[in-house]
Enzyme design. Structure first.
Site, PDB file in Angstrom:
ATOM      1  N   CYS A 220      -2.734  15.088   3.286  1.00  0.00           N
ATOM      2  CA  CYS A 220      -3.905  15.116   2.389  1.00  0.00           C
ATOM      3  C   CYS A 220      -4.726  16.347   2.757  1.00  0.00           C
ATOM      4  O   CYS A 220      -4.941  16.613   3.937  1.00  0.00           O
ATOM      5  CB  CYS A 220      -4.745  13.846   2.568  1.00  0.00           C
TER       6      CYS A 220
ATOM      7  N   CYS B 272      -4.012   4.637   7.228  1.00  0.00           N
ATOM      8  CA  CYS B 272      -3.079   5.595   6.652  1.00  0.00           C
ATOM      9  C   CYS B 272      -2.836   6.800   7.555  1.00  0.00           C
ATOM     10  O   CYS B 272      -3.723   7.290   8.214  1.00  0.00           O
ATOM     11  CB  CYS B 272      -3.567   6.041   5.279  1.00  0.00           C
TER      12      CYS B 272
ATOM     13  N   CYS C 256      -9.748  10.150   9.599  1.00  0.00           N
ATOM     14  CA  CYS C 256      -8.483   9.756   8.974  1.00  0.00           C
ATOM     15  C   CYS C 256      -7.297  10.517   9.555  1.00  0.00           C
ATOM     16  O   CYS C 256      -7.312  11.756   9.603  1.00  0.00           O
ATOM     17  CB  CYS C 256      -8.589  10.000   7.466  1.00  0.00           C
TER      18      CYS C 256
ATOM     19  N   GLU D 182      -4.749  11.801  -1.466  1.00  0.00           N
ATOM     20  CA  GLU D 182      -5.832  11.534  -2.415  1.00  0.00           C
ATOM     21  C   GLU D 182      -5.209  11.394  -3.807  1.00  0.00           C
ATOM     22  O   GLU D 182      -4.770  12.393  -4.401  1.00  0.00           O
ATOM     23  CB  GLU D 182      -6.848  12.685  -2.365  1.00  0.00           C
TER      24      GLU D 182
ATOM     25  N   CYS E  29     -10.843  14.233   5.934  1.00  0.00           N
ATOM     26  CA  CYS E  29     -11.900  13.318   6.396  1.00  0.00           C
ATOM     27  C   CYS E  29     -11.754  13.175   7.916  1.00  0.00           C
ATOM     28  O   CYS E  29     -10.644  13.038   8.429  1.00  0.00           O
ATOM     29  CB  CYS E  29     -11.783  11.963   5.710  1.00  0.00           C
TER      30      CYS E  29
ATOM     31  N   SER F 280     -14.177   5.384  -2.080  1.00  0.00           N
ATOM     32  CA  SER F 280     -14.458   5.411  -0.634  1.00  0.00           C
ATOM     33  C   SER F 280     -15.794   6.102  -0.410  1.00  0.00           C
ATOM     34  O   SER F 280     -15.862   7.317  -0.255  1.00  0.00           O
ATOM     35  CB  SER F 280     -13.340   6.148   0.106  1.00  0.00           C
TER      36      SER F 280
ATOM     37  N   CYS G  49       0.862  -1.181   0.000  1.00  0.00           N
ATOM     38  CA  CYS G  49       0.000   0.000   0.000  1.00  0.00           C
ATOM     39  C   CYS G  49       0.901   1.234   0.000  1.00  0.00           C
ATOM     40  O   CYS G  49       1.762   1.364   0.871  1.00  0.00           O
ATOM     41  CB  CYS G  49      -0.865  -0.063   1.267  1.00  0.00           C
TER      42      CYS G  49
HETATM   43  N1  SAH Z   1      -7.617   9.235  -0.288  1.00  0.00           N
HETATM   44  C1  SAH Z   1      -8.011   7.987  -0.825  1.00  0.00           C
HETATM   45  C2  SAH Z   1      -6.980   6.891  -0.591  1.00  0.00           C
HETATM   46  C3  SAH Z   1      -6.317   6.869   0.755  1.00  0.00           C
HETATM   47  S1  SAH Z   1      -7.367   6.457   2.112  1.00  0.00           S
HETATM   48  C4  SAH Z   1      -9.377   7.583  -0.307  1.00  0.00           C
HETATM   49  O1  SAH Z   1      -9.879   8.238   0.594  1.00  0.00           O
HETATM   50  O2  SAH Z   1      -9.928   6.623  -0.860  1.00  0.00           O
HETATM   51  C5  SAH Z   1      -7.611   4.712   1.812  1.00  0.00           C
HETATM   52  C6  SAH Z   1      -8.774   4.108   2.549  1.00  0.00           C
HETATM   53  O3  SAH Z   1      -8.536   4.118   3.974  1.00  0.00           O
HETATM   54  C7  SAH Z   1     -10.090   4.860   2.340  1.00  0.00           C
HETATM   55  O4  SAH Z   1     -11.105   3.943   1.963  1.00  0.00           O
HETATM   56  C8  SAH Z   1     -10.390   5.445   3.704  1.00  0.00           C
HETATM   57  O5  SAH Z   1     -11.783   5.569   3.890  1.00  0.00           O
HETATM   58  C9  SAH Z   1      -9.736   4.430   4.630  1.00  0.00           C
HETATM   59  N2  SAH Z   1      -9.415   4.933   5.973  1.00  0.00           N
HETATM   60  C10 SAH Z   1      -8.947   6.150   6.323  1.00  0.00           C
HETATM   61  N3  SAH Z   1      -8.803   6.236   7.662  1.00  0.00           N
HETATM   62  C11 SAH Z   1      -9.201   5.045   8.170  1.00  0.00           C
HETATM   63  C12 SAH Z   1      -9.305   4.513   9.490  1.00  0.00           C
HETATM   64  N4  SAH Z   1      -8.966   5.215  10.541  1.00  0.00           N
HETATM   65  N5  SAH Z   1      -9.764   3.248   9.634  1.00  0.00           N
HETATM   66  C13 SAH Z   1     -10.098   2.501   8.550  1.00  0.00           C
HETATM   67  N6  SAH Z   1     -10.010   2.945   7.288  1.00  0.00           N
HETATM   68  C14 SAH Z   1      -9.578   4.204   7.089  1.00  0.00           C
HETATM   69 FE1  SF4 Z   2      -7.463  12.050   2.386  1.00  0.00          FE
HETATM   70 FE2  SF4 Z   2      -8.361   9.556   1.885  1.00  0.00          FE
HETATM   71 FE3  SF4 Z   2      -7.676  10.307   4.393  1.00  0.00          FE
HETATM   72 FE4  SF4 Z   2      -9.868  11.338   3.278  1.00  0.00          FE
HETATM   73  S1  SF4 Z   2      -9.495   9.161   3.773  1.00  0.00           S
HETATM   74  S2  SF4 Z   2      -8.292  12.501   4.402  1.00  0.00           S
HETATM   75  S3  SF4 Z   2      -9.226  11.527   1.167  1.00  0.00           S
HETATM   76  S4  SF4 Z   2      -6.299  10.134   2.655  1.00  0.00           S
END
Ligand code: SAH
Ligand code: SF4
Length: 357
Positions: free
Chosen positions: A114, A335, A121, A162, A118, A216, A107
């Site tokens: 970013c 992440c 995240c 992203e 969100c 997502s 990954c």
């Molecule tokens: N920005 C992109 C890719 C990176 S995040 C996106 O949002 O799709 C990759 C995945 O990790 C996304 O599906 C996001 O919803 C998920 N993710 C982020 N934080 C998380 C957390 N704390 N627990 C589980 N999944 C998480």
């Molecule tokens: Fe960025 Fe993906 Fe995290 Fe949302 S979930 S803040 S788009 S890395």
């Protein structure tokens, strides 16, 4: 010669052009490309089929992208290993190695931080530092491959950032990883995950890139989604779902819908019903991801029972559901979390950080 041109981000055609400009034969491009992307060497001196003086010239005047691995966190129970890497300007990114029975997935990150914030995240809390170059994106994978050895079967753009806010570099990186003289990873084994940048979803469809697309979704109404994912205020559910439908019809490819499960936020009976409708409309695969706890968020991890209940509501109605625990949650595999912890650790070191040999 142009000083310090970075070879890692060049396609074979770009390499050819450059070599031509310095009076080298065309065929050297293929040799150099497969050393960098196939055998993932770290220096020009390892390219033993090039003349010694040419190797020396490259060593002096050009560079390869080799991130410095700052720490490796092992997950005792799953075999996952999370890498914190430093780039040439000191920026830090994370990448994770996730071995399973048949798959060995890496990954990777597409941005440092970013901007999309969100609420669940860890990366979102950092804001955007900068975009990564294609070279910096593929170099994360190569650094891990050198460390773990063996074949990497799958790559997911689900690390920090992203991908569709760094579209050109991400597509180029995916093409380099997919190249037959490189690691030659199948296009359907390379997944780009987006929070839903509708215009880029359409662009990817129009350009007919063969890579897998994951979306997502995370919530089924604009109200809930807008609250947990501010990007929904710009690209709302209608815009995202329309663009995904367009993607599927143009490319004839199914998308994967990711749904992070947040108890009390998006796991009601109504959520499940709306989710079923969306999955059916897109004819998508569904991936339910239990929230991996992030400090300073108002959310908690679902327990097994909550997860089971939600999955049992959607499972009979959709074609394919998988549940992905963020592997190695004991090493904070979601992440951005390692980065955040590392910043804290600088103040108060713990014995969990393991330096690579
Ligand atoms: N920005 C992109 C890719 C990176 S995040 C996106 O949002 O799709 C990759 C995945 O990790 C996304 O599906 C996001 O919803 C998920 N993710 C982020 N934080 C998380 C957390 N704390 N627990 C589980 N999944 C998480
Ligand atoms: Fe960025 Fe993906 Fe995290 Fe949302 S979930 S803040 S788009 S890395």
């Amino acid at each position: 010669m142009v000083k310090n041109i970075n070879f890692t981000g060049l396609t074979p055609e770009e390499l050819e052009q450059f070599l031509k400009s310095i009076g080298q034969p065309k065929y050297r491009a293929g040799q150099i490309f497969s050393w960098i992307h196939g055998r993932v060497v770290q220096s020009f001196s390892q390219m033993t089929d090039l003349p010694a003086d040419f190797r020396q010239q490259l060593e002096n005047d050009c560079s390869l992208e080799v991130p410095n691995i700052l720490s490796i966190h092992d997950s005792g129970n799953t075999g996952s290993r999370k890498f914190l890497m430093e780039l040439s300007d000191g920026a830090k990114v994370e990448a994770v190695f996730l071995p399973e029975q048949k798959r060995r997935t890496v990954c990777i990150s597409s941005q440092v931080g970013c901007p999309l914030a969100c609420k669940f995240c860890a990366t979102g809390m950092m804001g955007l530092v900068r975009n990564l170059t294609a070279a910096e994106i593929v170099a994360q994978l190569y650094a891990i491959k050198r460390e773990v050895g063996g074949r990497i079967t799958n790559v997911v753009f689900m690390g920090m950032g992203e991908p569709f806010l760094n579209y050109n570099a991400v597509i180029k990186a995916a093409q380099l990883i997919h190249h037959k003289s490189g690691l030659n990873i199948g296009a359907r084994k390379i997944t780009i995950s987006t929070s839903g940048i509708a215009s880029r979803i359409r662009q990817m469809a129009d350009e007919k890139h063969p890579f897998r697309l994951a979306f997502s979704l995370n919530a089924t109404t604009d109200q809930i989604r807008g609250h947990i994912m501010p990007i929904n205020l710009k690209h709302d559910l209608t815009a995202c779902l329309d663009s995904l439908e367009y993607y599927s019809s143009r490319t004839r490819q199914r998308v994967t819908v990711e749904y992070i499960l947040l108890p009390g936020v998006n796991d009601s009976k109504e959520d499940a019903e709306r989710l079923i409708k969306i999955i059916r409309r897109l004819r998508a695969k569904l991936n339910v991801i239990p929230f991996n706890p992030v400090p300073d968020t108002p959310y908690r991890q679902p327990n097994q029972n909550e997860l089971k209940q939600f999955v049992s509501k959607v499972e009979p109605a959709v074609r394919r559901v998988t549940v992905r625990w963020s592997q190695g949650s004991d090493i904070s595999a979601a992440c951005g979390q390692l980065y955040a912890e590392n910043v804290k650790r600088k103040r108060r070191p713990t014995d969990k950080t393991q330096q690579p040999a």
